[in-house]
Design a protein around this motif. Sequence first.
Motif, PDB file in Angstrom:
ATOM      1  N   VAL A  66       0.849  -1.195   0.000  1.00  0.00           N
ATOM      2  CA  VAL A  66       0.000   0.000   0.000  1.00  0.00           C
ATOM      3  C   VAL A  66       0.885   1.246   0.000  1.00  0.00           C
ATOM      4  CG1 VAL A  66      -1.721   1.357   1.270  1.00  0.00           C
ATOM      5  CG2 VAL A  66      -1.892  -1.150   1.220  1.00  0.00           C
ATOM      6  N   LYS A  67       0.523   2.181  -0.866  1.00  0.00           N
ATOM      7  CA  LYS A  67       1.208   3.473  -0.906  1.00  0.00           C
ATOM      8  C   LYS A  67       0.137   4.557  -0.790  1.00  0.00           C
ATOM      9  CE  LYS A  67       4.752   4.091  -3.656  1.00  0.00           C
ATOM     10  NZ  LYS A  67       5.570   4.352  -4.879  1.00  0.00           N
ATOM     11  N   LEU A  68       0.286   5.445   0.188  1.00  0.00           N
ATOM     12  CA  LEU A  68      -0.609   6.599   0.346  1.00  0.00           C
ATOM     13  C   LEU A  68       0.186   7.843   0.011  1.00  0.00           C
ATOM     14  CD1 LEU A  68      -2.479   5.784   3.684  1.00  0.00           C
ATOM     15  CD2 LEU A  68      -3.226   5.313   1.347  1.00  0.00           C
ATOM     16  N   GLY A  69      -0.245   8.562  -1.023  1.00  0.00           N
ATOM     17  CA  GLY A  69       0.561   9.676  -1.500  1.00  0.00           C
ATOM     18  C   GLY A  69       1.893   9.119  -1.976  1.00  0.00           C
ATOM     19  N   LYS A  70       2.992   9.628  -1.421  1.00  0.00           N
ATOM     20  CA  LYS A  70       4.320   9.131  -1.791  1.00  0.00           C
ATOM     21  C   LYS A  70       4.886   8.172  -0.748  1.00  0.00           C
ATOM     22  CE  LYS A  70       5.536  13.278  -4.449  1.00  0.00           C
ATOM     23  NZ  LYS A  70       6.510  14.399  -4.624  1.00  0.00           N
ATOM     24  N   LYS A  71       4.092   7.894   0.296  1.00  0.00           N
ATOM     25  CA  LYS A  71       4.603   7.086   1.418  1.00  0.00           C
ATOM     26  C   LYS A  71       4.192   5.622   1.284  1.00  0.00           C
ATOM     27  CE  LYS A  71       4.751   6.869   6.470  1.00  0.00           C
ATOM     28  NZ  LYS A  71       4.274   7.464   7.732  1.00  0.00           N
ATOM     29  N   THR A  72       5.163   4.731   1.326  1.00  0.00           N
ATOM     30  CA  THR A  72       4.897   3.296   1.343  1.00  0.00           C
ATOM     31  C   THR A  72       4.624   2.870   2.790  1.00  0.00           C
ATOM     32  OG1 THR A  72       6.289   2.893  -0.585  1.00  0.00           O
ATOM     33  CG2 THR A  72       5.818   1.004   0.852  1.00  0.00           C
ATOM     34  N   ILE A  73       3.520   2.207   3.017  1.00  0.00           N
ATOM     35  CA  ILE A  73       3.105   1.827   4.372  1.00  0.00           C
ATOM     36  C   ILE A  73       3.822   0.554   4.814  1.00  0.00           C
ATOM     37  CG2 ILE A  73       1.144   1.300   5.864  1.00  0.00           C
ATOM     38  CD1 ILE A  73       1.120   4.149   4.687  1.00  0.00           C
ATOM     39  N   ALA A  74       4.328   0.562   6.025  1.00  0.00           N
ATOM     40  CA  ALA A  74       5.026  -0.602   6.575  1.00  0.00           C
ATOM     41  C   ALA A  74       4.046  -1.764   6.752  1.00  0.00           C
ATOM     42  CB  ALA A  74       5.655  -0.253   7.922  1.00  0.00           C
ATOM     43  N   PRO A  75       4.500  -2.998   6.533  1.00  0.00           N
ATOM     44  CA  PRO A  75       3.608  -4.165   6.621  1.00  0.00           C
ATOM     45  C   PRO A  75       2.870  -4.284   7.951  1.00  0.00           C
ATOM     46  CG  PRO A  75       5.703  -4.788   5.648  1.00  0.00           C
ATOM     47  CD  PRO A  75       5.855  -3.375   6.119  1.00  0.00           C
ATOM     48  N   GLU A  76       3.519  -3.901   9.046  1.00  0.00           N
ATOM     49  CA  GLU A  76       2.883  -4.018  10.360  1.00  0.00           C
ATOM     50  C   GLU A  76       1.769  -2.998  10.570  1.00  0.00           C
ATOM     51  OE1 GLU A  76       6.828  -1.753  11.084  1.00  0.00           O
ATOM     52  OE2 GLU A  76       6.079  -3.382   9.791  1.00  0.00           O
ATOM     53  N   LYS A  90      -5.881   1.863  -7.858  1.00  0.00           N
ATOM     54  CA  LYS A  90      -5.228   3.168  -7.909  1.00  0.00           C
ATOM     55  C   LYS A  90      -6.295   4.223  -7.704  1.00  0.00           C
ATOM     56  CE  LYS A  90      -1.167   2.086 -10.674  1.00  0.00           C
ATOM     57  NZ  LYS A  90      -0.356   2.453 -11.864  1.00  0.00           N
ATOM     58  N   HIS A  91      -5.889   5.456  -7.438  1.00  0.00           N
ATOM     59  CA  HIS A  91      -6.861   6.497  -7.078  1.00  0.00           C
ATOM     60  C   HIS A  91      -7.945   6.680  -8.136  1.00  0.00           C
ATOM     61  CE1 HIS A  91      -3.442   8.379  -9.150  1.00  0.00           C
ATOM     62  NE2 HIS A  91      -4.337   9.169  -9.709  1.00  0.00           N
ATOM     63  N   LYS A  92      -7.649   6.340  -9.387  1.00  0.00           N
ATOM     64  CA  LYS A  92      -8.665   6.482 -10.427  1.00  0.00           C
ATOM     65  C   LYS A  92      -9.815   5.476 -10.265  1.00  0.00           C
ATOM     66  CE  LYS A  92      -6.099   3.563 -13.697  1.00  0.00           C
ATOM     67  NZ  LYS A  92      -5.414   3.525 -14.997  1.00  0.00           N
ATOM     68  N   ASN A  93      -9.605   4.415  -9.445  1.00  0.00           N
ATOM     69  CA  ASN A  93     -10.672   3.436  -9.212  1.00  0.00           C
ATOM     70  C   ASN A  93     -11.785   3.982  -8.315  1.00  0.00           C
ATOM     71  OD1 ASN A  93      -7.962   1.303  -9.161  1.00  0.00           O
ATOM     72  ND2 ASN A  93      -9.615   0.976 -10.613  1.00  0.00           N
ATOM     73  N   LYS A  94     -11.521   5.098  -7.658  1.00  0.00           N
ATOM     74  CA  LYS A  94     -12.502   5.748  -6.783  1.00  0.00           C
ATOM     75  C   LYS A  94     -13.036   4.803  -5.701  1.00  0.00           C
ATOM     76  CE  LYS A  94     -13.893   9.231 -10.145  1.00  0.00           C
ATOM     77  NZ  LYS A  94     -14.999   9.865 -10.904  1.00  0.00           N
ATOM     78  N   ALA A 163      -6.562  12.419   4.511  1.00  0.00           N
ATOM     79  CA  ALA A 163      -7.233  12.349   3.205  1.00  0.00           C
ATOM     80  C   ALA A 163      -6.200  12.341   2.088  1.00  0.00           C
ATOM     81  CB  ALA A 163      -8.182  13.538   3.039  1.00  0.00           C
ATOM     82  N   PRO A 164      -5.503  11.226   1.889  1.00  0.00           N
ATOM     83  CA  PRO A 164      -4.496  11.161   0.821  1.00  0.00           C
ATOM     84  C   PRO A 164      -5.126  11.341  -0.552  1.00  0.00           C
ATOM     85  CG  PRO A 164      -4.972   8.970   1.681  1.00  0.00           C
ATOM     86  CD  PRO A 164      -5.665   9.934   2.587  1.00  0.00           C
ATOM     87  N   LYS A 165      -4.458  12.146  -1.402  1.00  0.00           N
ATOM     88  CA  LYS A 165      -5.018  12.410  -2.731  1.00  0.00           C
ATOM     89  C   LYS A 165      -4.766  11.250  -3.681  1.00  0.00           C
ATOM     90  CE  LYS A 165      -4.704  17.437  -2.334  1.00  0.00           C
ATOM     91  NZ  LYS A 165      -4.107  18.678  -2.885  1.00  0.00           N
ATOM     92  N   LYS A 166      -3.701  10.498  -3.414  1.00  0.00           N
ATOM     93  CA  LYS A 166      -3.381   9.360  -4.265  1.00  0.00           C
ATOM     94  C   LYS A 166      -3.143   8.130  -3.418  1.00  0.00           C
ATOM     95  CE  LYS A 166      -1.335  11.844  -8.175  1.00  0.00           C
ATOM     96  NZ  LYS A 166      -0.160  11.904  -9.085  1.00  0.00           N
TER      97      LYS A 166
END
Length: 404
Positions: A66-76, A90-94, A163-166
């Motif tokens: 999972v990536k929110l914005g430019k940040k990759t989320i740690a598995p834990e 992806k964000h286009k999937n709404k 509220a991440p944009k991407k």
Amino acid sequence: MLQTLSHDNMQGRATFTAGIEKAADFIEEEFHAAGLVPLNGNSSSQAPSYRQTFYVHRLTPSQTEVKLGKKTIAPEHLFVNTAHEAFSWKHKNKVNIISIPEGENFRAAFAKANAGEQDAIVLVHPSHAEAFANYRGYFARGGVKKEVGTGASKVYVLTDQAAPKKYEVKFANKVEKLPLSNVVGMIEGKRKNEFVVFSGHYDHIGFHHSIDGDSIANGADDDASGTTAMMMLARYYKEQPQPERTLIFAAFTAEEIGGHGSRYFSEQLNPDQIMAMFNIEMVGKPSKFGPNSAYLTGYEKSDLGKMMQKRLEGTTYSIHPDPYPEQNLFYRSDNATLARLGVPAHTISSVQIDQDKTYHTVKDEFELLDMPHFTSMIRAIALAAQGVVSGEDTPMRVDKALVK
């Protein structure tokens, strides 16, 4: 029987293990020795099969990114609840974005989010880190589903992003189709199509946190006690004259991982022909009401409890309403599936669940059970159920609208 089912060589009777297969073999042997016939009525074989086998899918996460914005989320900081083999967003999937902010009741908010019918990313504030970790411990193991590819998927992320944009999500499960088996026998009654069910679940949780070098969760009270009581009742009724109603004795599988056994069982019968269900769970320890007493979950949902208590008048036995409504026990055992179909289906129990320290631990062992109490429970159920078995008592149906 109880000692055998809760012995170390059953390895805690976890679903999909050699231990639960050994337990199923033992229950089949007991049914055969008692003279029961399989539910399908085929008793011509030298060694009839009482197995009611069906298939489910075990899903185990193999990829979660999972990536929110430019940040990759740690598995834990991630877990997923889905019945799909894989998906990519992806964000286009709404996809829906849901927040569980600081100060909100996490359990209630999680339940609401999880019940949503659309795919969603659920953003959980870091203040809920402890609860998040507990839920992640459960969901990260994967789960068992009847069908693959149905329903909405939920991705839970522990983050302070509001509220991440991407976003970008990649997820995949390893999917295995595996067999499960209830063990079911019956005594045909004079009224062939009026059924009375006696049941208990024979699975448990297998290995658990080690205490003093012991890592086997034997499940003596939960629910070797209920399964043994059911088998003893089968022996008892087989020794009596032919019952008025057909008696079904069911050892359910997979109660501990979602009630899959009782769900499949309920699909094999017309629920309108099931007059009552006596599900027996954790009856190896005395209840808070004193000697020779037990309680019935969902007591107020039908008049079965009152009928049972009337049959016990003049004896030392008693059946009481469930004293632990906050524990939601009516919905936590195999009776709930049939109750949702209108059957007066209840669980008989005596465990003091609010105080029991051995529940789902390696300490739930045969040596800690009260055998005189356990014996009295079996006798009490036999006496209390007599009116339903004989056809003299017919409890009212459960109002399906009042069963969630």
